[in-house]
Design a protein around this motif. Structure first.
Motif, mmCIF file in Angstrom:
data_model
loop_
_atom_site.group_PDB
_atom_site.id
_atom_site.type_symbol
_atom_site.label_atom_id
_atom_site.label_comp_id
_atom_site.label_asym_id
_atom_site.label_seq_id
_atom_site.Cartn_x
_atom_site.Cartn_y
_atom_site.Cartn_z
ATOM 1 N N VAL A 1 34.304 43.413 38.421
ATOM 2 C CA VAL A 1 35.685 43.857 38.577
ATOM 3 C C VAL A 1 36.411 42.883 39.493
ATOM 4 C CG1 VAL A 1 37.185 45.742 39.342
ATOM 5 C CG2 VAL A 1 35.008 46.255 38.234
ATOM 6 N N THR A 2 37.618 42.497 39.105
ATOM 7 C CA THR A 2 38.393 41.539 39.886
ATOM 8 C C THR A 2 38.984 42.187 41.130
ATOM 9 O OG1 THR A 2 40.482 42.025 38.783
ATOM 10 C CG2 THR A 2 39.034 40.407 37.723
ATOM 11 N N GLN A 3 39.573 41.339 41.998
ATOM 12 C CA GLN A 3 40.252 41.852 43.184
ATOM 13 C C GLN A 3 41.386 42.799 42.815
ATOM 14 O OE1 GLN A 3 41.270 38.120 45.252
ATOM 15 N NE2 GLN A 3 40.076 38.880 46.987
ATOM 16 N N ARG B 1 35.769 46.900 50.727
ATOM 17 C CA ARG B 1 36.451 45.722 51.287
ATOM 18 C C ARG B 1 36.128 45.548 52.766
ATOM 19 N NH1 ARG B 1 41.179 47.459 47.930
ATOM 20 N NH2 ARG B 1 41.133 46.123 46.068
ATOM 21 N N ASP B 2 35.711 46.647 53.403
ATOM 22 C CA ASP B 2 35.299 46.574 54.813
ATOM 23 C C ASP B 2 33.813 46.284 54.956
ATOM 24 O OD1 ASP B 2 37.887 47.113 55.664
ATOM 25 O OD2 ASP B 2 37.562 49.291 55.611
ATOM 26 N N ALA C 1 31.917 37.664 48.168
ATOM 27 C CA ALA C 1 32.763 37.025 49.178
ATOM 28 C C ALA C 1 34.179 36.793 48.667
ATOM 29 C CB ALA C 1 32.132 35.710 49.627
ATOM 30 N N ASN C 2 34.340 36.603 47.368
ATOM 31 C CA ASN C 2 35.682 36.359 46.828
ATOM 32 C C ASN C 2 36.409 37.647 46.422
ATOM 33 O OD1 ASN C 2 34.445 37.159 44.495
ATOM 34 N ND2 ASN C 2 34.709 35.221 43.387
ATOM 35 N N GLY C 3 35.829 38.794 46.771
ATOM 36 C CA GLY C 3 36.489 40.059 46.529
ATOM 37 C C GLY C 3 36.190 40.704 45.199
ATOM 38 N N GLU C 4 35.334 40.094 44.396
ATOM 39 C CA GLU C 4 34.953 40.714 43.128
ATOM 40 C C GLU C 4 33.848 41.739 43.356
ATOM 41 O OE1 GLU C 4 35.954 37.269 39.822
ATOM 42 O OE2 GLU C 4 33.899 37.462 40.564
#
Length: 338
Positions: free
Chosen positions: A33-35, A82-83, A112-115
């Motif tokens: 899943v993307t950011q 995200r935390d 690390a890239n938010g995915e």
């Protein structure tokens, strides 16, 4: 049978061929899943379990297929990820192509890239079984409470019939015997009353049960002219129903006996009832008085009264020991597993 031979290759599913094959072979739901919260890649299990082709899902929001009741919890979970929180065994429901909702149990981690990399197992069958079991348990509890209510009412009727018989008797011994029987019936009826008030029947709170029982005996046996005080000390102890019946009857016998025989001259005194936790998970019930005391030889093995014989029999039923002390009145202790 679902045809999986024409599934288009998904962008970004895996950058190398071995990893891509592993991604597609998984029997559980797998996705990236993307950011922005949209599906970047899903495996073919989505077709098998929910009926959607992977190309139908890529680019769509992961929230589009959620059960409305699970929306807020899922959004909150993504925020916590995200935390840095890692998801294990999170449950929510996804809508299938057929319109039904399937329960999914997720494990997920954010890169690390938010995915988000996530995998879920379809646990719908387990949830259905659990719901059926919970419904069955609730139904059985309702039936049990109805039975308990009827038993309580029947015991109250028996106690009332004994009271009616007593009103017609003149023989002191017969009156005393029926009175004792009536108090024993009421002791068990009190326990069913307590059970009916409880939301669960797992354990009986001895503090609540014995406090009410002892207060009832005190009201029936004492008068201001007797100058007899009642003291109580109850540790919080929970026991099963069968143990509570025996402990209640034992308490009734011992407290009744103390009020009847410890203070023959009405000079006053004190009856004390205690329940305390002792070593090795045991519980000690003690009933003591500072009255005239029992003969030195009196004990559970040579009891002459019916009440003391009943105490010994009930104690044996729950594997309890009975100890009698004769200093400064009488103290009878019953120790059992709690």
């Amino acid at each position: 049978m679902n045809d999986r031979t024409h599934t288009p290759r998904q962008p970004g599913a895996a950058s190398n061929e071995p990893l891509g094959r592993f991604f597609q072979l998984g029997p559980d739901l797998m996705c990236i899943v993307t950011q922005a919260g949209t599906f970047k890649a899903v495996n073919d299990a989505w077709l098998d379990i929910l009926g959607y082709r992977p190309d139908e899902l890529v680019g769509r929001s992961l929230l589009d297929y959620l059960h409305p009741d699970d929306h807020d919890a899922t959004v909150a979970l993504v925020r916590r990820m995200r935390d840095g929180e890692r998801v294990r065994l999170f449950r929510n429901r996804y809508r299938s192509r057929a319109g039904e909702y399937r329960w999914c149990e997720w494990n997920a981690v954010m890169s690390a890239n938010g995915e988000i990399f996530a995998a879920a197992r379809d646990i719908t069958d387990q949830e259905v079984v659990r719901d059926e079991l919970e419904a069955s348990v609730a139904h059985n509890r309702m039936l049990l409470r109805e039975v308990q209510h009827r038993v309580k009412n029947n015991l109250s009727i028996v106690a009332s019939m004994l009271a009616m018989d007593m009103s017609r008797l003149r023989d002191p011994d017969a009156l005393r015997a029926l009175g004792d029987a009536r108090e024993r019936v009421k002791t068990i009826a009190d326990l069913y009353t307590l059970l009916h008030r409880k939301p669960s029947n797992d354990t009986i709170d001895l503090r609540e049960y014995l406090s009410e029982l002892v207060a009832r005996v005190y009201r029936s046996m004492s008068s201001p002219a007797d100058h007899v005080a009642l003291q109580e000390s109850f540790d919080p102890v929970g026991v099963d129903f069968d143990t509570a019946v025996c402990v209640g009857l034992i308490t009734n016998e011992l407290v009744t006996n103390a009020f009847k025989h410890a203070f023959p001259g009405s000079g006053g005194g004190t009856v004390r009832v205690e329940v305390a936790r002792v070593a090795d998970g045991r519980v000690r019930l003690s009933v003591s008085d500072n009255g005239v005391g029992l003969p030195d030889h009196t004990g559970p093995d040579n009891a002459l009264s019916t009440g003391f014989q009943l105490v010994a029999a009930l104690a044996d039923q729950i594997g309890a020991s009975v100890d009698v002390e004769h200093a400064d009145g009488t103290r009878i202790s019953v120790e059992f597993s709690g």
